[in-house]
Design an enzyme around this catalytic site. Structure first.
Site, PDB file in Angstrom:
ATOM      1  N   ASP A 172      28.729  -7.484 -24.783  1.00 36.57           N
ATOM      2  CA  ASP A 172      29.032  -6.268 -24.051  1.00 36.57           C
ATOM      3  C   ASP A 172      30.502  -6.337 -23.659  1.00 36.57           C
ATOM      4  O   ASP A 172      31.054  -7.410 -23.434  1.00 36.57           O
ATOM      5  CB  ASP A 172      28.128  -6.162 -22.820  1.00 36.57           C
ATOM      6  CG  ASP A 172      28.182  -4.758 -22.237  1.00 36.57           C
ATOM      7  OD1 ASP A 172      28.852  -3.886 -22.834  1.00 36.57           O
ATOM      8  OD2 ASP A 172      27.564  -4.539 -21.185  1.00 36.57           O
ATOM      9  N   ASP A 186      18.363  -5.243 -24.396  1.00 33.93           N
ATOM     10  CA  ASP A 186      18.705  -6.455 -23.659  1.00 33.93           C
ATOM     11  C   ASP A 186      18.323  -6.202 -22.217  1.00 33.93           C
ATOM     12  O   ASP A 186      18.337  -5.058 -21.752  1.00 33.93           O
ATOM     13  CB  ASP A 186      20.207  -6.746 -23.731  1.00 33.93           C
ATOM     14  CG  ASP A 186      20.996  -5.843 -22.799  1.00 33.93           C
ATOM     15  OD1 ASP A 186      21.208  -4.660 -23.146  1.00 33.93           O
ATOM     16  OD2 ASP A 186      21.352  -6.279 -21.696  1.00 33.93           O
ATOM     17  N   CYS A 196      -1.061 -18.108 -25.288  1.00 32.84           N
ATOM     18  CA  CYS A 196       0.367 -18.144 -25.613  1.00 32.84           C
ATOM     19  C   CYS A 196       0.714 -19.457 -26.312  1.00 32.84           C
ATOM     20  O   CYS A 196       0.201 -20.516 -25.966  1.00 32.84           O
ATOM     21  CB  CYS A 196       1.178 -17.996 -24.334  1.00 32.84           C
ATOM     22  SG  CYS A 196       2.959 -18.129 -24.577  1.00 32.84           S
ATOM     23  N   CYS A 224       3.873 -20.704 -26.575  1.00 40.08           N
ATOM     24  CA  CYS A 224       5.198 -21.207 -26.207  1.00 40.08           C
ATOM     25  C   CYS A 224       5.093 -22.669 -25.784  1.00 40.08           C
ATOM     26  O   CYS A 224       4.013 -23.173 -25.475  1.00 40.08           O
ATOM     27  CB  CYS A 224       5.825 -20.362 -25.104  1.00 40.08           C
ATOM     28  SG  CYS A 224       5.267 -20.758 -23.435  1.00 40.08           S
ATOM     29  N   CYS A 270       3.395 -23.165 -22.321  1.00 39.21           N
ATOM     30  CA  CYS A 270       1.937 -22.981 -22.293  1.00 39.21           C
ATOM     31  C   CYS A 270       1.204 -24.061 -23.096  1.00 39.21           C
ATOM     32  O   CYS A 270       0.063 -24.381 -22.799  1.00 39.21           O
ATOM     33  CB  CYS A 270       1.568 -21.586 -22.801  1.00 39.21           C
ATOM     34  SG  CYS A 270       1.947 -20.306 -21.577  1.00 39.21           S
ATOM     35  N   HIS A 292       8.890 -19.527 -21.263  1.00 39.03           N
ATOM     36  CA  HIS A 292       7.707 -18.676 -21.418  1.00 39.03           C
ATOM     37  C   HIS A 292       8.081 -17.193 -21.458  1.00 39.03           C
ATOM     38  O   HIS A 292       7.620 -16.452 -22.331  1.00 39.03           O
ATOM     39  CB  HIS A 292       6.690 -18.921 -20.298  1.00 39.03           C
ATOM     40  CG  HIS A 292       5.570 -17.934 -20.349  1.00 39.03           C
ATOM     41  ND1 HIS A 292       4.507 -18.069 -21.223  1.00 39.03           N
ATOM     42  CD2 HIS A 292       5.369 -16.757 -19.703  1.00 39.03           C
ATOM     43  CE1 HIS A 292       3.706 -17.027 -21.100  1.00 39.03           C
ATOM     44  NE2 HIS A 292       4.209 -16.219 -20.184  1.00 39.03           N
TER      45      HIS A 292
END
Lengths: 373, 373
Positions: A92, A268, A306, A308, A311, A337
């Site tokens: 940005d 974003d 999940c 991830c 998890c 996560h």
């Protein structure tokens, strides 16, 4: 080098699946870009970002210009090597940050003069300067300098800001053309606040100049949710379908699903990372507050389904313990996560669009929201 | 299950290389144990600990008893599963912490009554209680409750504390014998302050009771460095050579080398982890302060010859930037390096002992200390 193709389109919504090609690799859209303001997505290593499925991250020209500064980044020939992230980066320009963070910012046609929020030093960001900074950063996707008004803003103030944004967009485009090999993309940012005709005016000006992609700025600045959706619904179809459409700074999982339905490709937001550091964890069932005493001796992971790292390895009880003890590992495990949740959500949305089942996906998504098991 | 063997001994010093066998695997000695007070080595994941070469970590019964509490840890059948670390764990009993952290601690023969430093709640730690807590934690190596005096302390105060320590050691041993399968080890802790005859008296009492290993407590509490070495030099040979010898809470890289020379096998210290969070990084050349402006655009890693994750991937300039911006990743990357440095130092010491070249190693070590390149 930069390229964008729409690969699939949903029949009953404006959702689409596309492919962005950049100097540092491909990005499948719709995509969520984790926010890495200061050359780090807070608490995560680049490997953790990759493992969570992130394919592109966002940096911020305003912040990186002030700290560590271009002379440092130049020693590394750009942000990728400096932060050890070798996939695409969008930066940005910092227009939004100058207005929200800097002290005593003063806007003229030339640019925006401000004092650093870190040490009070004086700086001037011009359209040419933000391109120069983003060239130094080696951004795969650069953003134009824009003038983002507060909410609410009068019609006159909004109009004036959008005129300046259009003028700056023209100068950014020229600076980009004169100083780059055009391997890296430059996106225009549409302003116009909550006024539809001004949004249209802003877009017309940007289309006249011509960009590799188009962003909608000035949303999620305090307006009611239905206004945000109304402006998005009005604005997105006016952007060319052959180009990526990026809605800046939005939003919740629900927002992302709705905005994809309206035709947005890129997002974003600090929500997954910031909320993680506040103990708020996203799940298909809704948000879980890790501080809640019900998780005191809860051996389940955040979300049993999940995949991830967090998890697969840690319980709610452990995460609650770390969080209450203010242990640094808490912020990281929570962030892993939440980023995984966001990236995976976009991946599932994309798969549904490709399979022509986006409507079913949306229904199933909303049906699941409710009580955390 | 618990076993200890000395495999190599240095000819010209008392340094030795050994092998500890525990329920959760083997540990090569001399060994440095990173401090994981609250079921986490601050800022690191278990995988990062393993990658840094750590083979055993330290937990703290006092801290974990207060937070998250045994009822939570019990749900996970111990600390290993709770914190996802499946290698050996040594837990300190918390004697030292009660005196240094708790409010209004009051010592009687029965035990130590105190108020929690977190919420002011009242608790009583007895020798039997600390064994019960450490059984709940599933520690591979448990420590006796001890009474650690401040420095300086009078002979009378020191003598009284050591007598209580001996009495508590006896009760810890009985509680351990009555309540465990003795698969996990119990270590005694020698006190006696800076008085050699009292150190000897303390050790005699411990030897009478008999333990799987022996620790020297009450060092590095503010005494001059030469006193610490003098007491270690006097005390270590009085501990049985067939058992592991553990010096608690020490020290700098130089301290570790000297204490290994005097016959110590095990160490723990917050120095590498705490200093990392303060931007102090250990290298063979000495300590590097990452804040130093000379590292502003320094593209070198902390130590060009170091193989840790941080040195393989990041520059001093990036680490300085993260540190000055107070980014969470800074603490982690610094900690990875410092833990690697400590663990690797011990590994190199051990290799030198095994190769009969410890004296040469020491010389080379001191020769390198100096100016950071």
């Amino acid at each position: 080098m930069f390229d964008f193709k729409v690969l699939y389109e949903s029949d009953d919504t404006r959702a689409r699946a596309g492919l962005l090609q950049t100097l540092h690799g491909a990005v499948e859209t719709p995509v969520f870009m984790p926010v890495g303001t200061l050359a780090t997505v807070k608490s995560l290593s680049p490997e953790e970002l990759s493992s969570a499925g992130a394919t592109i991250v966002l940096g911020n020209a305003y912040h990186l210009y002030l700290r560590p500064g271009c002379s440092v980044i130049n020693r590394f020939a750009g942000l990728h090597k400096f932060m050890n992230w070798h996939r695409p980066i969008l930066t940005d320009s910092g227009g939004f940050q100058v207005f929200s963070l800097a002290k005593l910012s003063r806007i003229t046609e030339k640019g925006v003069a401000f004092q650093s929020h870190i040490d009070g030093s004086s700086h001037l960001l011009t359209p040419e300067k933000v391109i120069e900074i983003q060239i130094c950063l080696g951004s795969d996707i650069m953003m134009c300098l824009d003038d983002c008004v507060q909410y609410p803003a009068s019609r006159d103030v909004t109009d004036e800001a959008l005129n300046l944004t259009s003028c700056w967009a023209q100068r950014c485009k020229e600076a980009w053309e004169n100083n780059t090999q055009k391997e890296n993309a430059l996106f225009g940012i549409a302003q116009g606040g909550m006024f539809k005709d001004l949004r249209e005016k802003s877009i017309d000006a940007l289309l006249e100049i011509g960009f590799s992609g188009y962003a909608i700025g000035g949303l999620s600045v305090g307006e009611p949710k239905d206004v945000m959706f109304e402006i998005s619904d009005f604005t997105l179809p006016k952007l060319p379908d052959t180009k990526p459409k990026y809605i800046m700074g939005v939003g919740t999982p629900e927002d992302l699903i709705e905005l994809v339905s309206l035709g947005a490709d890129m997002f974003d937001c600090v929500l997954p990372t910031r909320n993680a550091r506040n103990g708020q964890l996203f799940t298909p069932f809704g948000t879980l507050n890790i501080c809640n005493s019900r998780h005191r001796d809860d051996t389940d992971p955040i979300d049993p389904e999940c995949n991830c790292y967090t998890c697969r390895n840690y319980s709610r009880a452990y995460l609650r313990h770390l969080y209450l003890a203010k242990e640094l590992l808490a912020y990281r495990l929570n962030t892993i996560h939440n980023v995984y949740y966001y990236v995976n959500l976009m991946w599932n949305i994309r798969s549904a669009v490709c399979a022509g089942q986006f409507k079913d996906f949306k229904e199933a998504f909303y049906k699941k929201r409710g009580v955390i098991p």
